[in-house]
Design a protein around this motif. Structure first.
Motif, mmCIF file in Angstrom:
data_model
loop_
_atom_site.group_PDB
_atom_site.id
_atom_site.type_symbol
_atom_site.label_atom_id
_atom_site.label_comp_id
_atom_site.label_asym_id
_atom_site.label_seq_id
_atom_site.Cartn_x
_atom_site.Cartn_y
_atom_site.Cartn_z
ATOM 1 N N UNK A 96 -44.679 63.269 121.458
ATOM 2 C CA UNK A 96 -44.773 62.086 120.592
ATOM 3 C C UNK A 96 -44.844 60.810 121.427
ATOM 4 N N UNK A 97 -43.953 60.708 122.430
ATOM 5 C CA UNK A 97 -43.963 59.507 123.275
ATOM 6 C C UNK A 97 -45.295 59.372 123.999
ATOM 7 N N UNK A 98 -45.799 60.519 124.489
ATOM 8 C CA UNK A 98 -47.038 60.458 125.268
ATOM 9 C C UNK A 98 -48.198 60.004 124.382
ATOM 10 N N UNK A 99 -48.259 60.539 123.169
ATOM 11 C CA UNK A 99 -49.314 60.117 122.247
ATOM 12 C C UNK A 99 -49.136 58.629 121.923
ATOM 13 N N UNK A 100 -47.902 58.206 121.758
ATOM 14 C CA UNK A 100 -47.620 56.787 121.502
ATOM 15 C C UNK A 100 -48.080 55.888 122.632
ATOM 16 N N UNK A 101 -47.904 56.351 123.875
ATOM 17 C CA UNK A 101 -48.352 55.510 125.002
ATOM 18 C C UNK A 101 -49.870 55.380 125.005
ATOM 19 N N UNK A 102 -50.579 56.424 124.557
ATOM 20 C CA UNK A 102 -52.043 56.304 124.468
ATOM 21 C C UNK A 102 -52.445 55.276 123.408
ATOM 22 N N UNK A 152 -51.721 52.920 113.148
ATOM 23 C CA UNK A 152 -52.551 54.000 113.705
ATOM 24 C C UNK A 152 -51.846 55.355 113.600
ATOM 25 N N UNK A 153 -50.522 55.361 113.646
ATOM 26 C CA UNK A 153 -49.781 56.606 113.396
ATOM 27 C C UNK A 153 -50.002 57.033 111.946
ATOM 28 N N UNK A 154 -49.885 56.095 111.014
ATOM 29 C CA UNK A 154 -50.076 56.423 109.585
ATOM 30 C C UNK A 154 -51.496 56.893 109.288
ATOM 31 N N UNK A 155 -52.484 56.405 110.054
ATOM 32 C CA UNK A 155 -53.874 56.833 109.811
ATOM 33 C C UNK A 155 -54.118 58.289 110.192
ATOM 34 N N UNK A 156 -53.174 58.893 110.890
ATOM 35 C CA UNK A 156 -53.229 60.315 111.251
ATOM 36 C C UNK A 156 -54.559 60.700 111.915
ATOM 37 N N UNK A 157 -54.925 59.954 112.958
ATOM 38 C CA UNK A 157 -56.181 60.207 113.670
ATOM 39 C C UNK A 157 -56.066 61.495 114.501
ATOM 40 N N UNK A 158 -57.067 62.379 114.444
ATOM 41 C CA UNK A 158 -57.012 63.609 115.247
ATOM 42 C C UNK A 158 -57.253 63.335 116.731
ATOM 43 N N UNK A 210 -51.464 66.901 117.869
ATOM 44 C CA UNK A 210 -52.778 67.265 117.331
ATOM 45 C C UNK A 210 -53.376 66.108 116.538
ATOM 46 N N UNK A 211 -52.513 65.272 115.974
ATOM 47 C CA UNK A 211 -52.981 64.061 115.296
ATOM 48 C C UNK A 211 -51.857 63.035 115.307
ATOM 49 N N UNK A 212 -52.227 61.758 115.247
ATOM 50 C CA UNK A 212 -51.236 60.691 115.452
ATOM 51 C C UNK A 212 -50.153 60.689 114.368
ATOM 52 N N UNK A 213 -50.509 61.173 113.165
ATOM 53 C CA UNK A 213 -49.557 61.142 112.054
ATOM 54 C C UNK A 213 -48.354 62.043 112.235
#
Ligand SMILES: [Zn+2]
Length: 239
Positions: A96-102, A152-158, A210-213
């Motif tokens: 989660x943190x890593x995806x957040x840093x992106x 962008x987390x709520x948009x659940x981007x793959x 797998x997706x930001x959401x």
């Protein structure tokens, strides 16, 4: 950076496997679900289970053929087949943190004149820091990125992955986002590109959602000036 099993199968955290090399206190496994660390992401934690025994994995060292040594926390010497088990909670926090840093990195790159990263470190206290080459930026404007992050987390981007030759990665501006270091290519000379679809593409060898959401909400906890050029942004997972 080689190609790891966790790149292809990030959701498999428990894997039956076989010892292919051993020395006191360490083994090499035929296949392993562990991420050995790198690129600011901490190495996975977990255990090896062998014929009634169990031992914690305390770290990793490079071995031959793109494999790595699993350092063992006890004097056990596992042999034959067993099960390698990644700590799912720890991996979940890192991912989660890593995806957040992106996501943060994408917003800074897009909104602050393609600013590059000068450092990144994920921590086991559910926080991470990113340093950016941002000599002029207004800290209040950086703080205001929190709303965009969570949107962008709520948009659940793959997220999806491709592999490109190193030369292509270095000539396409923005694919290598770090100012100083690029992830080394695998044996095939290819660099792994992580895409948050519709938002960002960049070279990276870590683990991501797998997706930001699938991430908890993120907070921007602190912004520090670290020298004339470097701005340090600390983020944390909510709850
Ligand atoms: Zn990454």
């Amino acid at each position: 950076m080689g190609r790891y099993f966790c790149h292809e199968q990030p959701d498999i955290l428990s894997l039956e496997t076989r010892v292919v090399d051993a020395r006191p206190g360490a083994v090499v496994l035929e296949q392993t679900p562990f991420y050995p660390g790198g690129g600011g992401q901490l190495a996975d934690r977990g255990t090896l289970r062998w014929g009634g025994g169990e031992v914690a994995v305390s770290g990793f060292e490079p071995a031959a053929d793109g494999r790595f040594w699993h350092l063992l926390a006890g004097p056990t010497e596992p042999t034959g087949t067993g099960v390698a088990v990644v700590d799912p909670e720890f991996r979940g926090v890192m991912t989660q943190l890593h995806t957040g840093t992106h996501i943060l990195n994408a917003l800074v790159f897009q909104q602050f004149d393609r600013a590059l990263v000068t450092g990144a470190q994920l921590n086991d206290d559910r926080t991470a820091r990113m340093d950016f080459d941002l000599p002029e930026a207004d800290n209040d404007k950086l703080r205001a990125l929190e709303a965009g992050l969570n949107d962008l987390i709520r948009q659940d981007l793959p997220l999806r992955y491709t592999y490109v030759p190193l030369a292509e990665a270095t000539t396409q501006h923005g694919l290598i986002r770090s100012r100083s270091v690029a992830p080394p290519p695998g044996d095939d000379g290819l660099i792994r590109i992580v895409e948050i679809v519709g938002l960002d593409r960049q070279a990276c060898g870590g683990t991501h959602l797998a997706s930001t959401g699938r991430s908890r909400a993120l907070r921007i906890l602190k912004i520090d000036n670290k020298g004339r050029h470097n701005r340090r942004i600390r983020i944390g997972l909510e709850g």
